[in-house]
Design a protein around this motif. Structure first.
Motif, short mmCIF file in Angstrom:
data_model
loop_
_atom_site.label_atom_id
_atom_site.label_comp_id
_atom_site.label_asym_id
_atom_site.label_seq_id
_atom_site.Cartn_x
_atom_site.Cartn_y
_atom_site.Cartn_z
N VAL A 149 0.83 -1.29 0.13
CA VAL A 149 -0.14 0.01 -0.13
C VAL A 149 1.02 1.37 -0.08
N GLY A 150 2.19 1.01 0.24
CA GLY A 150 3.15 2.26 0.10
C GLY A 150 2.69 3.27 1.37
N ALA A 151 2.67 2.51 2.60
CA ALA A 151 2.38 3.45 3.77
C ALA A 151 3.68 4.09 4.08
N VAL A 152 3.47 5.59 4.05
CA VAL A 152 4.39 6.48 4.69
C VAL A 152 4.22 7.63 5.12
N VAL A 153 4.84 8.10 6.09
CA VAL A 153 4.67 9.31 6.86
C VAL A 153 4.49 10.49 5.81
N PRO A 154 3.39 11.36 5.74
CA PRO A 154 3.33 12.40 4.47
C PRO A 154 4.47 13.55 4.85
N PRO A 155 5.00 13.67 3.63
CA PRO A 155 5.96 14.84 3.95
C PRO A 155 5.23 16.30 4.35
N ARG A 156 6.28 17.11 4.76
CA ARG A 156 5.67 18.20 5.72
C ARG A 156 4.68 19.07 4.70
N ARG A 157 4.91 19.11 3.55
CA ARG A 157 4.18 20.07 2.68
C ARG A 157 2.53 19.43 2.58
N ARG A 158 2.54 18.05 2.73
CA ARG A 158 1.34 17.44 2.83
C ARG A 158 0.49 17.39 4.07
N ARG A 159 1.13 17.98 5.26
CA ARG A 159 0.77 17.65 6.60
C ARG A 159 -0.44 18.83 6.91
N PRO A 160 -1.51 18.49 7.48
CA PRO A 160 -2.28 19.70 8.05
C PRO A 160 -1.47 20.72 8.68
#
Ligand SMILES: Cc1cc2nc3c(=O)[nH]c(=O)nc-3n(C[C@H](O)[C@H](O)[C@H](O)COP(=O)(O)OP(=O)(O)OC[C@H]3O[C@@H](n4cnc5c(N)ncnc54)[C@H](O)[C@@H]3O)c2cc1C
Length: 560
Positions: A149-160
């Motif tokens: 599924v490619g589970a990854v921590v979202p990069p900073r630009r994709r964080r709320p």
């Protein structure tokens, strides 16, 4: 393309024989993973996957794939079913709303997409009593699923927005910032982290359909996997009529196939004459999810004999199907902030702008690629549990500058899913006795978490202007009564056809040689992670590998 391959799958009736080797009931989280692994591992076997949800139109596809639209999926009746639980004594007799995915990908297509694995000893897949699945090897199946599924921590630009402000406040309140990346050591007992998500680098939800079935149809399984959407499986079929004509029913030891019909709701009402039959040469894998698998067994005569009889269903096999479910309660502490601008993920106007839509459609991410939740905390009071936080509009109208900290404790209470009457319409939801907070210790655990989250709200830096507004204003303490009044469904549920009481150690319904249940229903107790999704995938990965090994000789292949 992979998406086109799925779109081309028909809502049409299943073609006539030759019968497939394997029929999979339910194209959800587990069902999609099973289908993709079986067809690739057994290239000479034919696999049919049946999903009650109809193929998605363009709007529905956007709602499923754009992470910011998660809450919209919960309000879309073609993507989800929402229905009331039975009254909960622990909630002063209140019912709660239960929710589940009803589209290809199942609940993985509409859930929070948070990837969370149980730590060692946390009731994960290696502890369920499945033969060959051990605490030592389970990590490999979690890892295989996380990679797929490619589970990854979202990069900073994709964080709320304000995720860092929350992490600072949590640390000040005693939940220090830790690394929650998959493959890194599991977060310690107390901590807060930006969660890994089942979202691709270009900002699309990687649900079980996108991650497993679409690539399989476009590649290795183009010839031997068929996916039929818009059909509901009504019951299991047995090899010969063993009842009737005054003869006593003999316990069947195998299934021959399934009966199915067009799903109710899509067009004309379903009539008895719409029923069709599909035989399976090797076996049937039931993966209809926590609200689908136990009712299907019940309708097929497998369940508590007395309860089946009083519901008008002739019992064939007396097993405690539906008993022992484990459901999570939740309790949310809400803060309101006034010192900083409205968080941009909460800005409904911006999310609907054509430029924002075009950016996401072009695979360049942007607002729609941002999941509404900021991260997770883990804590240990009572039975312990997790808190999922967001600055967004998951539960209130968009535009409100609110912060939500939703406690989802590990439950001790046990509930059950009751047998519905034989003539219950397919569209009728099951009767689910969630028994939320039925065990008084669960009230204490949830209360401890909510009080801790009040402390987090109070620990935001002063310029943030954050104040608690619910369940009490400011720092006013609240009682266990308030906890019971505020609690809702945590939306996570496992059990009902669990390994041990209902399934043997090879995930087969006891006494049957070719009937498996592989989904959240098979999980005996709630895994101690922030959600069961990773455990459901790990179980499906393991089960598929075992079945491929078993049938490799007769169906070709044998690679897992
Ligand atoms: C709103 C929500 C948010 C959640 N958030 C998270 C999260 O962030 N992280 C996490 O780890 N977990 C989360 N979960 C839990 C997680 O999604 C589930 O535990 C998991 O997806 C269950 O997988 P499953 O395969 O058992 O069932 P499902 O994925 O629900 O699949 C069952 C499938 O079977 C189909 N079906 C049912 N009956 C029939 C029938 N008779 N015939 C044909 N098809 C049928 C359904 O339509 C569905 O597609 C969430 C759950 C919900 C509901």
């Amino acid at each position: 393309s992979a998406t086109a391959a799925v779109a081309a799958t028909a809502a049409a009736p299943v073609p006539p024989p030759p019968a497939p080797d394997f029929v999979i009931v339910g194209g959800g989280t587990a069902g999609c993973a099973l289908a993709a692994r079986l067809c690739a591992g057994l290239p000479r076997a034919n696999v049919v996957l049946l999903e009650r949800g109809a193929p998605r139109n363009e709007t529905e596809e956007l709602i499923v794939r754009a992470p910011l639209r998660t809450a919209a999926a919960w309000r879309t009746p073609t993507l989800t079913a929402a229905f009331p639980s039975a009254p909960n004594a622990g909630l002063r007799g209140r019912a709660v709303t239960l929710l589940t995915g009803t589209t290809l990908g199942g609940s993985s297509a509409i859930n929070g997409a948070q990837w969370s694995e149980p730590a060692a000893g946390g009731g994960g897949a290696g502890t369920w009593g499945v033969a060959g699945l051990t605490a030592a090897n389970a990590a490999a199946y979690y890892a295989r699923a996380a990679r797929t599924v490619g589970a990854v921590v979202p990069p900073r630009r994709r964080r709320p927005a304000y995720t860092d402000a929350w992490l600072d406040a949590a640390a000040a309140a005693g939940l220090p910032r830790v690394d929650g990346s998959p493959g890194v050591a599991p977060p310690p007992d107390r901590g807060s982290w930006v969660h890994p998500l089942a979202v691709t680098p270009d900002g699309r939800r990687a649900d079980a359909c996108a991650a497993y079935v679409a690539p399989a149809l476009a590649g290795a399984c183009a010839a031997n996997l068929r996916v039929h959407q818009g059909v509901s499986v009504t019951k299991l079929l047995y090899p010969t009529a063993r009842c009737g004509g005054g003869r006593r029913c003999r316990r069947p030891t195998a299934v021959a196939g399934i009966e199915y019909m067009p799903s109710p709701g899509a067009g004309a009402p379903t009539k008895a004459g719409d029923a069709r039959v599909l035989y399976a040469r090797r076996g049937v894998l039931v993966a209809a999810g926590p609200y689908g698998s136990a009712p299907l067994l019940h309708r097929s005569g497998i369940g508590p004999a007395a309860a089946l009889r009083s519901a008008g269903i002739p019992p064939l096999v007396d097993l405690p199907v539906g008993e022992g479910i484990s459901a999570r309660a939740s309790g949310t502490v809400i803060g309101r902030y006034s010192g900083v601008p409205l968080a941009w993920v909460n800005n409904a106007t911006a999310a609907a702008l054509p430029a924002v839509l075009a950016q996401w459609r072009a695979g360049r991410g942007g607002l729609l690629a941002t999941a509404p939740t900021s991260g997770l905390s883990r804590w240990t009071a009572g039975a312990g549990g997790y808190t999922s936080v967001s600055f967004s509009a998951l539960t209130t109208p968009p535009g409100a500058p609110h912060f939500f900290a939703t406690c989802i404790p590990n439950p001790r209470s046990v509930g059950r899913l009751r047998v519905a009457a034989a003539n219950t319409s397919l569209a009728a939801p099951p009767v689910v006795e969630t028994n939320l907070l039925g065990d008084p210790r669960d009230v204490a655990t949830l209360g401890a978490c909510m009080r801790q989250q009040q402390a987090v709200v109070a620990a935001f830096r002063p310029g943030f202007g954050m104040v608690a507004v619910a369940p009490t204003r400011g720092g006013t303490p609240f009682t266990d009564d308030a906890v019971q009044a505020a609690a809702l469904s945590g939306l996570h549920i496992v059990g009902g056809a669990a390994v041990g009481p209902v399934l043997d150690a090879r995930l087969r319904v006891k006494g049957f040689r070719n009937l498996w249940v592989v989904d959240a229903s098979a999980v005996p107790t709630m895994p101690r992670s922030a959600g069961p999704m990773s455990s459901v995938y790990a179980l499906a990965e393991f089960a598929a590998e075992a079945i491929v090994r078993q049938y490799g000789g007769v169906c070709g292949g044998g690679r897992g």
